[in-house]
Write an enzyme that holds these catalytic residues in place. Structure first.
Site, PDB file in Angstrom:
ATOM      1  N   ASP A  64      -5.713 -16.870  16.392  1.00 44.75           N
ATOM      2  CA  ASP A  64      -5.281 -17.675  17.979  1.00 44.75           C
ATOM      3  C   ASP A  64      -4.308 -16.767  18.012  1.00 44.75           C
ATOM      4  O   ASP A  64      -2.933 -16.784  17.521  1.00 44.75           O
ATOM      5  CB  ASP A  64      -4.819 -18.939  18.419  1.00 44.75           C
ATOM      6  CG  ASP A  64      -4.529 -19.410  17.564  1.00 44.75           C
ATOM      7  OD1 ASP A  64      -4.501 -20.746  18.568  1.00 44.75           O
ATOM      8  OD2 ASP A  64      -3.844 -19.403  16.972  1.00 44.75           O
ATOM      9  N   TYR A  66       0.694 -16.818  18.889  1.00 42.99           N
ATOM     10  CA  TYR A  66       1.777 -17.634  18.997  1.00 42.99           C
ATOM     11  C   TYR A  66       1.650 -18.646  19.952  1.00 42.99           C
ATOM     12  O   TYR A  66       1.220 -18.392  21.331  1.00 42.99           O
ATOM     13  CB  TYR A  66       2.759 -16.930  18.551  1.00 42.99           C
ATOM     14  CG  TYR A  66       3.030 -15.792  17.902  1.00 42.99           C
ATOM     15  CD1 TYR A  66       3.109 -15.856  16.252  1.00 42.99           C
ATOM     16  CD2 TYR A  66       2.680 -14.298  18.191  1.00 42.99           C
ATOM     17  CE1 TYR A  66       2.511 -15.237  15.462  1.00 42.99           C
ATOM     18  CE2 TYR A  66       3.299 -13.523  17.204  1.00 42.99           C
ATOM     19  CZ  TYR A  66       2.754 -13.717  15.341  1.00 42.99           C
ATOM     20  OH  TYR A  66       3.095 -13.039  14.889  1.00 42.99           O
ATOM     21  N   PHE A  77      -0.242 -10.233  16.213  1.00 48.83           N
ATOM     22  CA  PHE A  77       0.786 -10.600  15.979  1.00 48.83           C
ATOM     23  C   PHE A  77       2.016  -9.728  15.741  1.00 48.83           C
ATOM     24  O   PHE A  77       3.206 -10.510  15.719  1.00 48.83           O
ATOM     25  CB  PHE A  77       0.142  -9.579  14.586  1.00 48.83           C
ATOM     26  CG  PHE A  77      -0.956  -9.573  13.117  1.00 48.83           C
ATOM     27  CD1 PHE A  77      -0.638 -11.248  12.343  1.00 48.83           C
ATOM     28  CD2 PHE A  77      -1.810  -9.115  13.263  1.00 48.83           C
ATOM     29  CE1 PHE A  77      -1.678 -11.044  11.891  1.00 48.83           C
ATOM     30  CE2 PHE A  77      -3.238  -9.909  12.406  1.00 48.83           C
ATOM     31  CZ  PHE A  77      -2.887 -11.348  11.304  1.00 48.83           C
ATOM     32  N   HIS A 187      -5.048 -12.774   3.748  1.00 50.69           N
ATOM     33  CA  HIS A 187      -3.852 -12.815   5.761  1.00 50.69           C
ATOM     34  C   HIS A 187      -2.203 -13.075   4.530  1.00 50.69           C
ATOM     35  O   HIS A 187      -2.021 -13.224   3.970  1.00 50.69           O
ATOM     36  CB  HIS A 187      -3.966 -14.616   6.109  1.00 50.69           C
ATOM     37  CG  HIS A 187      -3.743 -14.655   7.527  1.00 50.69           C
ATOM     38  ND1 HIS A 187      -2.585 -14.469   7.413  1.00 50.69           N
ATOM     39  CD2 HIS A 187      -4.546 -14.268   8.492  1.00 50.69           C
ATOM     40  CE1 HIS A 187      -2.241 -14.496   9.066  1.00 50.69           C
ATOM     41  NE2 HIS A 187      -3.510 -14.213   9.438  1.00 50.69           N
TER      42      HIS A 187
END
Length: 226
Positions: A64, A66, A77, A187
């Site tokens: 989801d 920031y 990202f 991740h």
């Protein structure tokens, strides 16, 4: 929400007509009225505005947005150009790019250059309440972005899927087109990057696959803006 108007529209318009999306729309509308929500409403669909379906070469799947001020702008990202702080996961992505392809680590986290080259920077959830991570999970976005993933999977040309972390890797069963390349790794978060994201060499592997299949490689170098 700013409307999608490029070649994503005929693919995604059936979703807009489904009951779940009506519920999602009402939820998101009410959230923006009552709370601070990111990204700005006009940026929710930027991943689609910047990267038409016919141009998708690579799909990077985030979770989801920031949830801090002036960060999210619709690309996973990536943060707004004005941000001087690069989020920790993106710092680690840059470190891997440096080790893999020799890219210099830039002074910003604005990834629109990737989107403009055909990298679909897709979060599975497209909105979030300020300072409350995962606050819009389970409201319908996942069903919508699954339709996006299915549309990319259906493309009759080679596409690379970069799936980092278990939530992204949960989509692997959807990716059944033998033309595509699916790469998975832990991740890039500081909590997990050392478990195999560092050293995965996904960026050079992506470019090798694209070139092998007659497509131009991605120029992953993000330039300094300060």
């Amino acid at each position: 929400m700013s409307m999608i108007s490029n070649d994503w529209l005929p693919v995604l318009s059936p979703e807009f007509k489904k009951p779940y999306y009506a519920d999602l729309y009402r939820f998101v509308r009410d959230e923006y009225h009552k709370y601070v929500v990111y990204p700005p409403s006009e940026d929710i669909f930027n991943a689609f505005h910047f990267t038409p379906l016919e141009q998708v070469k690579v799909l990077i799947l985030g979770q989801d947005p920031y949830h801090g001020e002036h960060q999210a702008h619709g690309l996973c990202f990536s943060v707004e150009e004005s941000q001087t702080q690069i989020p920790p996961s993106l710092v680690n992505i840059y470190k891997e790019l440096h080790d893999d392809l020799g890219c210099c680590i830039p002074d910003n986290g604005y990834l629109k250059k990737w989107a403009d080259q055909g990298v679909l920077l897709l979060n599975t959830v497209l909105t979030v309440r300020a300072h409350q991570a995962n606050s819009h999970q389970g409201k319908g976005w996942e069903r919508f972005t699954d339709a996006v993933i299915e549309a990319v999977n259906a493309q009759d040309r080679p596409v690379v899927f970069l799936l980092w972390g278990r939530p992204a890797q949960s989509k692997i069963p959807m990716l059944n087109n033998p033309k595509h390349l699916v790469l998975s790794a832990p991740h890039p978060s500081p909590l997990s990057a050392h478990r195999g994201f560092f050293g995965c060499r996904h960026f050079s592997k992506t470019n090798a696959f694209l070139e092998k299949n007659g497509a131009a490689p991605i120029d992953w170098q993000i330039e300094n803006i300060r």
